[in-house]
Write a protein that holds these residues in place. Structure first.
Motif, PDB file in Angstrom:
ATOM      1  N   ARG A  29       6.188   4.581   4.603  1.00 47.08           N
ATOM      2  CA  ARG A  29       6.860   4.279   5.695  1.00 47.08           C
ATOM      3  C   ARG A  29       8.275   3.165   5.386  1.00 47.08           C
ATOM      4  NH1 ARG A  29       2.037   2.318   9.880  1.00 47.08           N
ATOM      5  NH2 ARG A  29       1.419   4.253  10.300  1.00 47.08           N
ATOM      6  N   VAL A  62      -1.966  10.554  -2.259  1.00 46.07           N
ATOM      7  CA  VAL A  62      -3.263   9.726  -1.970  1.00 46.07           C
ATOM      8  C   VAL A  62      -4.148  10.465  -1.886  1.00 46.07           C
ATOM      9  CG1 VAL A  62      -4.308   8.276  -0.522  1.00 46.07           C
ATOM     10  CG2 VAL A  62      -1.895   7.770  -0.806  1.00 46.07           C
ATOM     11  N   ALA A  76       0.956  10.927   1.850  1.00 51.98           N
ATOM     12  CA  ALA A  76      -0.416  11.438   1.890  1.00 51.98           C
ATOM     13  C   ALA A  76      -1.004  12.234   1.194  1.00 51.98           C
ATOM     14  CB  ALA A  76      -0.377  11.727   3.505  1.00 51.98           C
ATOM     15  N   VAL A 129       4.950   2.738  -3.376  1.00 46.78           N
ATOM     16  CA  VAL A 129       4.251   4.021  -3.715  1.00 46.78           C
ATOM     17  C   VAL A 129       4.090   4.349  -4.982  1.00 46.78           C
ATOM     18  CG1 VAL A 129       4.744   6.634  -3.412  1.00 46.78           C
ATOM     19  CG2 VAL A 129       5.408   5.096  -1.591  1.00 46.78           C
ATOM     20  N   THR A 153       0.962  -1.273   0.034  1.00 47.59           N
ATOM     21  CA  THR A 153       0.039   0.052   0.116  1.00 47.59           C
ATOM     22  C   THR A 153       0.922   1.208  -0.051  1.00 47.59           C
ATOM     23  OG1 THR A 153      -0.089   0.282   2.469  1.00 47.59           O
ATOM     24  CG2 THR A 153      -1.757  -1.103   1.582  1.00 47.59           C
ATOM     25  N   VAL A 198       6.584  10.635   3.898  1.00 44.24           N
ATOM     26  CA  VAL A 198       5.421  10.063   4.450  1.00 44.24           C
ATOM     27  C   VAL A 198       4.114  11.411   4.496  1.00 44.24           C
ATOM     28  CG1 VAL A 198       3.970   9.811   6.692  1.00 44.24           C
ATOM     29  CG2 VAL A 198       6.082   8.642   6.112  1.00 44.24           C
ATOM     30  N   ARG A 237       0.969   3.769   2.106  1.00 41.36           N
ATOM     31  CA  ARG A 237       1.224   4.014   3.230  1.00 41.36           C
ATOM     32  C   ARG A 237       2.254   3.105   3.771  1.00 41.36           C
ATOM     33  NH1 ARG A 237      -2.920   3.926   8.542  1.00 41.36           N
ATOM     34  NH2 ARG A 237      -1.233   4.728  10.030  1.00 41.36           N
ATOM     35  N   ARG A 238       2.358   2.048   3.372  1.00 42.75           N
ATOM     36  CA  ARG A 238       3.346   1.133   3.929  1.00 42.75           C
ATOM     37  C   ARG A 238       4.575   1.211   3.376  1.00 42.75           C
ATOM     38  NH1 ARG A 238       0.869  -4.970   4.736  1.00 42.75           N
ATOM     39  NH2 ARG A 238      -0.442  -4.269   6.600  1.00 42.75           N
TER      40      ARG A 238
END
Length: 405
Positions: A275, A393, A390, A327, A269, A386, A271-272
């Motif tokens: 990170r 997304v 965001a 990403v 994902t 990060v 988000r992962r």
């Protein structure tokens, strides 16, 4: 499911075979061009720099062409072009000829990386995309390890006929890969090519996507640390044997082949992925600092420190690659897969073009302070990933909502 397994087998087999050829070529090319052809190191550097720029310039148009004609068709063509260019190294007799041949051979490699990713993302869906990308990279490194062993045998023989046989063998791997790709389904195509063949297309104008991918692809500098920084540091600033640097490369290839799929399977994902890329920057920074004490101790402890720092570097590289895919793949627009992956290839190629010289200047010129600068660079790259992810997304979700209205 069985059909997908057959497709995956073809892709991975061809990639692994290409990897064998790549490992063979990377091991012998410098000595072949200097000892057999008779070119100087400066001439090699100039020719390869030109070749790198060609690849950077053509990556976006190559991706746009894959969207229009189909990624499989373009990938087959690139493999055949690289096969012909690979054989053309046998006819190189001067710097002009080398520049032309290297521009085609290396330039097609950069373009092909984006097109290859577009092919995988066009043939697979969901989490399987990142898993296949990871398995493909693992196959490349496994092949590279085998090819490097064959290259070592060629260097041991050190005869023109052995170099010629290796060049023919490398070219043959592209023909084999092309024949395997012919049996793979074609990806969906767009009705027309984007503006300026991708140079003014959707991907390059996707500001949110570009903003988050810039710091992530900047982490590609870790490959220059592996190929240039570590060997230079071992030879110039430590008492460790030069073989230690070669060992770190071998260990790195083996670990990436063994672990890339497992690591990437957990990063599916945005988000992962963000990170993982952030953690990668921190780990890579720590590995840079971990190399420094090797200059302060004897040969034995220096070897232990370099190998330990090298393992930390591999961990950072595994996270970086997984984060980049985690990403970039979910954020791309489906109708422009080639453009988006071509953009990634362009950004990655730009870093690969200039990072080796920068790393050499820092590690060779500033020593321990150079490692500290590199550590700061990796942390600076990691810091904004990060929040930028965001924002990307959120922009993607807005586009999706607008499309449904």
């Amino acid at each position: 499911m069985k059909h997908e397994r057959v497709i995956a087998a073809r892709l991975l087999t061809g990639t692994a075979i290409n990897g064998v050829g790549g490992g063979l070529w990377f091991t012998i090319w410098a000595l072949y061009l200097t000892r057999v052809v008779g070119l100087s190191a400066g001439q090699l550097g100039l020719s390869l720099a030109v070749a790198g720029v060609v690849g950077i310039v053509l990556s976006l148009p190559g991706g746009a062409l894959a969207d229009r004609l189909g990624a499989r068709r373009v990938a087959v063509t690139i493999n055949l072009v690289r096969a012909a260019a690979g054989l053309a190294f046998l006819a190189v007799d001067g710097v002009l000829a080398l520049t032309l041949v290297a521009a085609v051979f290396n330039g097609a490699q950069v373009v092909g990386s984006g097109v290859g990713n577009a092919l995988i993302t066009g043939l697979f869906r969901g989490d399987e995309r990142v898993r296949m990308l990871a398995r493909s990279r693992a196959a490349v490194h496994a092949g590279n390890t085998v090819g490097a062993g064959l290259g070592a045998a060629v260097l041991a023989i050190d005869r023109p006929w052995a170099y010629a046989a290796a060049i023919v063998g490398n070219a043959a791997t592209f023909v084999v890969n092309a024949s395997l790709l012919v049996g793979v389904p074609e990806t969906a195509t767009s009705r027309r090519i984007s503006r300026w063949a991708g140079l003014r297309g959707t991907a390059i104008r996707d500001r949110r996507y570009l903003a988050v991918m810039l710091p992530i692809t900047a982490l590609t500098a870790c490959w220059a640390v592996q190929s240039v920084g570590i060997p230079l540091w071992v030879v110039s600033s430590t008492d460790a044997s030069p073989a230690v640097a070669a060992t770190t490369v071998i260990v790195s290839s083996i670990l990436i082949a063994a672990l890339q799929s497992a690591v990437s399977a957990r990063v599916v994902t945005v988000r992962r992925g963000a990170r993982a890329a952030t953690l990668s920057g921190v780990v890579l920074a720590a590995s840079c600092l971990a190399f420094v004490p090797a200059a302060w101790v004897g040969a034995g402890w220096a070897a232990v420190i370099v190998l330990g720092a090298g393992l930390l570097h591999v961990a950072g590289e595994l996270l970086f690659v997984s984060g980049q895919w985690g990403v970039s793949v979910p954020l791309m627009r489906e109708e422009c897969r080639g453009e988006y992956q071509g953009l990634n290839a362009t950004l990655t190629g730009a870093v690969q073009e200039f990072a080796p010289a920068v790393v050499a200047a820092l590690v060779g010129g500033l020593g321990a302070y150079g490692w500290a600068v590199l550590a700061g660079f990796f942390v600076a790259c990691a810091a904004p990933i990060v929040p930028l992810a965001a924002q990307a997304v959120a922009a993607r979700d807005v586009r999706s909502a607008d499309a449904l209205v």
